[in-house]
Write a protein that holds these residues in place. Structure first.
Motif, PDB file in Angstrom:
ATOM      1  N   GLU A 101       0.847  -1.193   0.000  1.00 43.60           N
ATOM      2  CA  GLU A 101       0.000   0.000   0.000  1.00 43.60           C
ATOM      3  C   GLU A 101       0.876   1.233   0.000  1.00 43.60           C
ATOM      4  O   GLU A 101       2.017   1.202   0.396  1.00 43.60           O
ATOM      5  CB  GLU A 101      -0.826   0.029   1.277  1.00 43.60           C
ATOM      6  CG  GLU A 101      -1.753  -1.120   1.417  1.00 43.60           C
ATOM      7  CD  GLU A 101      -3.069  -0.859   0.716  1.00 43.60           C
ATOM      8  OE1 GLU A 101      -3.877  -1.756   0.667  1.00 43.60           O
ATOM      9  OE2 GLU A 101      -3.249   0.264   0.215  1.00 43.60           O
TER      10      GLU A 101
ATOM     11  N   LEU B 187       0.509   5.722   0.614  1.00 38.06           N
ATOM     12  CA  LEU B 187      -0.391   6.804   0.992  1.00 38.06           C
ATOM     13  C   LEU B 187      -0.455   7.832  -0.121  1.00 38.06           C
ATOM     14  O   LEU B 187      -0.733   8.986   0.099  1.00 38.06           O
ATOM     15  CB  LEU B 187       0.067   7.457   2.297  1.00 38.06           C
ATOM     16  CG  LEU B 187       0.041   6.546   3.529  1.00 38.06           C
ATOM     17  CD1 LEU B 187       0.410   7.309   4.768  1.00 38.06           C
ATOM     18  CD2 LEU B 187      -1.323   5.916   3.703  1.00 38.06           C
TER      19      LEU B 187
ATOM     20  N   GLU C 212      -6.426  -8.079  -0.154  1.00 33.01           N
ATOM     21  CA  GLU C 212      -5.029  -8.213  -0.561  1.00 33.01           C
ATOM     22  C   GLU C 212      -4.274  -9.083   0.431  1.00 33.01           C
ATOM     23  O   GLU C 212      -4.815  -9.489   1.445  1.00 33.01           O
ATOM     24  CB  GLU C 212      -4.377  -6.840  -0.618  1.00 33.01           C
ATOM     25  CG  GLU C 212      -4.327  -6.203   0.733  1.00 33.01           C
ATOM     26  CD  GLU C 212      -4.682  -4.735   0.676  1.00 33.01           C
ATOM     27  OE1 GLU C 212      -4.487  -4.068   1.676  1.00 33.01           O
ATOM     28  OE2 GLU C 212      -5.190  -4.281  -0.353  1.00 33.01           O
TER      29      GLU C 212
ATOM     30  N   TYR D 205       9.405   0.582   8.956  1.00 35.17           N
ATOM     31  CA  TYR D 205       8.673   0.187  10.158  1.00 35.17           C
ATOM     32  C   TYR D 205       8.202  -1.247   9.984  1.00 35.17           C
ATOM     33  O   TYR D 205       7.581  -1.580   8.986  1.00 35.17           O
ATOM     34  CB  TYR D 205       7.480   1.123  10.321  1.00 35.17           C
ATOM     35  CG  TYR D 205       6.584   0.806  11.486  1.00 35.17           C
ATOM     36  CD1 TYR D 205       7.039   0.942  12.792  1.00 35.17           C
ATOM     37  CD2 TYR D 205       5.281   0.386  11.285  1.00 35.17           C
ATOM     38  CE1 TYR D 205       6.222   0.663  13.862  1.00 35.17           C
ATOM     39  CE2 TYR D 205       4.448   0.112  12.346  1.00 35.17           C
ATOM     40  CZ  TYR D 205       4.922   0.247  13.634  1.00 35.17           C
ATOM     41  OH  TYR D 205       4.091  -0.028  14.690  1.00 35.17           O
TER      42      TYR D 205
ATOM     43  N   TYR E 230       5.972  -3.858  11.424  1.00 35.84           N
ATOM     44  CA  TYR E 230       4.870  -4.085  12.349  1.00 35.84           C
ATOM     45  C   TYR E 230       4.901  -5.471  12.983  1.00 35.84           C
ATOM     46  O   TYR E 230       4.740  -5.621  14.185  1.00 35.84           O
ATOM     47  CB  TYR E 230       3.545  -3.868  11.607  1.00 35.84           C
ATOM     48  CG  TYR E 230       2.320  -4.240  12.390  1.00 35.84           C
ATOM     49  CD1 TYR E 230       1.836  -3.401  13.396  1.00 35.84           C
ATOM     50  CD2 TYR E 230       1.633  -5.426  12.128  1.00 35.84           C
ATOM     51  CE1 TYR E 230       0.699  -3.737  14.112  1.00 35.84           C
ATOM     52  CE2 TYR E 230       0.493  -5.759  12.842  1.00 35.84           C
ATOM     53  CZ  TYR E 230       0.035  -4.915  13.825  1.00 35.84           C
ATOM     54  OH  TYR E 230      -1.091  -5.248  14.528  1.00 35.84           O
TER      55      TYR E 230
ATOM     56  N   PRO F 127      -4.536  -3.098   6.564  1.00 36.76           N
ATOM     57  CA  PRO F 127      -3.465  -2.936   5.573  1.00 36.76           C
ATOM     58  C   PRO F 127      -2.253  -2.239   6.195  1.00 36.76           C
ATOM     59  O   PRO F 127      -2.354  -1.650   7.281  1.00 36.76           O
ATOM     60  CB  PRO F 127      -4.106  -2.042   4.509  1.00 36.76           C
ATOM     61  CG  PRO F 127      -5.138  -1.262   5.247  1.00 36.76           C
ATOM     62  CD  PRO F 127      -5.644  -2.172   6.339  1.00 36.76           C
ATOM     63  N   ASP F 128      -1.138  -2.299   5.499  1.00 41.14           N
ATOM     64  CA  ASP F 128       0.103  -1.708   6.020  1.00 41.14           C
ATOM     65  C   ASP F 128      -0.045  -0.239   6.392  1.00 41.14           C
ATOM     66  O   ASP F 128       0.437   0.199   7.428  1.00 41.14           O
ATOM     67  CB  ASP F 128       1.227  -1.831   4.991  1.00 41.14           C
ATOM     68  CG  ASP F 128       1.841  -3.219   5.019  1.00 41.14           C
ATOM     69  OD1 ASP F 128       1.533  -3.970   5.963  1.00 41.14           O
ATOM     70  OD2 ASP F 128       2.615  -3.527   4.114  1.00 41.14           O
ATOM     71  N   TRP F 129      -0.660   0.528   5.524  1.00 40.55           N
ATOM     72  CA  TRP F 129      -0.697   1.967   5.786  1.00 40.55           C
ATOM     73  C   TRP F 129      -1.445   2.289   7.072  1.00 40.55           C
ATOM     74  O   TRP F 129      -1.137   3.266   7.746  1.00 40.55           O
ATOM     75  CB  TRP F 129      -1.276   2.750   4.602  1.00 40.55           C
ATOM     76  CG  TRP F 129      -2.648   2.352   4.137  1.00 40.55           C
ATOM     77  CD1 TRP F 129      -2.924   1.564   3.052  1.00 40.55           C
ATOM     78  CD2 TRP F 129      -3.912   2.709   4.709  1.00 40.55           C
ATOM     79  NE1 TRP F 129      -4.294   1.412   2.935  1.00 40.55           N
ATOM     80  CE2 TRP F 129      -4.916   2.097   3.927  1.00 40.55           C
ATOM     81  CE3 TRP F 129      -4.298   3.484   5.813  1.00 40.55           C
ATOM     82  CZ2 TRP F 129      -6.276   2.237   4.204  1.00 40.55           C
ATOM     83  CZ3 TRP F 129      -5.650   3.616   6.102  1.00 40.55           C
ATOM     84  CH2 TRP F 129      -6.628   3.002   5.299  1.00 40.55           C
TER      85      TRP F 129
ATOM     86  N   LYS G 248      -1.290   0.647   9.787  1.00 40.31           N
ATOM     87  CA  LYS G 248      -0.409   0.382  10.920  1.00 40.31           C
ATOM     88  C   LYS G 248       0.812   1.288  10.925  1.00 40.31           C
ATOM     89  O   LYS G 248       1.586   1.281  11.859  1.00 40.31           O
ATOM     90  CB  LYS G 248       0.053  -1.090  10.848  1.00 40.31           C
ATOM     91  CG  LYS G 248      -1.090  -2.071  10.876  1.00 40.31           C
ATOM     92  CD  LYS G 248      -0.638  -3.516  10.662  1.00 40.31           C
ATOM     93  CE  LYS G 248      -0.219  -3.822   9.261  1.00 40.31           C
ATOM     94  NZ  LYS G 248      -0.123  -5.263   8.970  1.00 40.31           N
TER      95      LYS G 248
END
Lengths: 118, 199
Positions: free
Chosen positions: A5, A7, A21, A71, A73, B119-121, B123
């Motif tokens: 993803e 932004l 996804e 990052y 997670y 989704p990644d964004w 987090k």
């Protein structure tokens, strides 16, 4: 890595497949996820306890993280899980360290988890 | 913050994860099949299509919509959606003048039964801090330009409240069935970083 993803302007995603996804980039991420979910489901710990550990871990990582570093997670997720299971005395850090060492000694070709090991 | 290339010297926690699983299994605390079950469920079965069904139903059924706003967790059970992180779901509805957007500033709280795993964004530290600090700018960067008169409300999800956005139904969808409506509803719209569009 087309599934990553961003932004940016093109982040409006429809429902390209059943679940949107990929949620795990590497198999270990899914195992770490599954362990926490299963242990909470079994009542070994409360989900809220795991969540508290996760919040604490993320806060620590973010306060010390180099901004240039990506990052990660699920690193936080696993660290939170390890902290909780060790803190609860389910597994000692020493046992875990020893098991990792044993795994490192596995012969070449056996250094990956096999789905049908169990 | 887009791609996260793994440097080759990055020490993957893979072995440690495997070791922990092996120890937990050895001690009879979990069975590998249980992990497989959870993983399979969230990779294959549970995802934004669940939330899309809830939104579509709320668009066509005013009574359901009312129940959904009153108690999200109870209402989604009517459609068979429940499970971990499905407790305390709070549905916030967009209107002509209010746009809602959801974040978890402390970790990654998210309504799993409705949207699957985040989704990644969602987090990402950048999203988690910027959506609070400068929501209009960030949403603009994510492709959502809201009119100045639309107020943005940012909801911080936690274990107590997991927020879920009920998006506005787009114009010119009167002829669509509930299933057809569900097909146009996106995950991003249900988090509040997008709106539902037709075509």
């Amino acid at each position: 890595m087309s599934l990553v993803e961003n932004l940016g302007t093109d982040s409006i995603t429809s429902l390209p497949r059943l679940n949107g996804e990929l949620v795990f980039k590497e198999p270990w991420e899914s195992r770490a996820f599954g362990m926490a979910a299963a242990l909470a489901d079994l009542g070994v710990f409360d989900w809220s306890d795991f969540q508290a550990s996760l919040i604490e871990t993320i806060a620590e990582r973010e306060s010390t993280r180099d901004e240039a570093e990506p990052y990660r997670y699920y690193d936080c997720w696993f660290a939170a899980l390890e902290k909780l299971v060790v803190g609860r005395g389910l597994v000692s850090k020493q046992d875990l360290d020893e098991m990792v060492t044993d795994f490192c000694k596995r012969p070449h070709g056996h250094d990956h988890r096999h789905e049908h090991d169990h | 913050m887009t791609e996260n290339p793994r440097p080759t010297d990055y020490p993957s926690p893979q072995l440690r994860v495997e070791a922990l699983e092996a120890l937990l299994v050895e001690r009879g605390l979990v069975k590998p099949e249980m992990l497989d079950g959870f993983i399979n469920r969230y990779v294959n079965d549970v995802g934004p299509m669940n939330g899309a069904k809830v939104v579509a139903k709320a668009w066509v059924d005013p009574d359901f919509r009312k129940r959904l706003i009153e108690s999200g967790t109870e209402a989604i059970k009517e459609l068979g959606f429940e499970g971990p992180q499905g407790e305390h779901i709070v549905v916030v509805e967009n209107t002509a003048t209010v746009h809602n957007v959801v974040v978890c500033t402390l970790c990654s709280c998210y309504p799993w039964p409705l949207l699957g795993l985040p989704p990644d964004w969602y987090k990402d530290p950048a999203y988690r801090s910027r959506v609070v600090r400068e929501p209009r700018k960030l949403l603009g960067e994510m492709g959502l330009d809201l009119a100045d008169e639309v107020e943005i409300q940012v909801w911080d999800s936690s274990a107590e409240n997991r927020y879920f956005v009920l998006p506005n139904r787009p114009k010119r969808t009167e002829g669509l069935s509930e299933d057809e409506l569900a097909a146009i509803i996106t995950r991003d719209a249900m988090v509040g970083v997008a709106v539902v569009k037709v075509g």
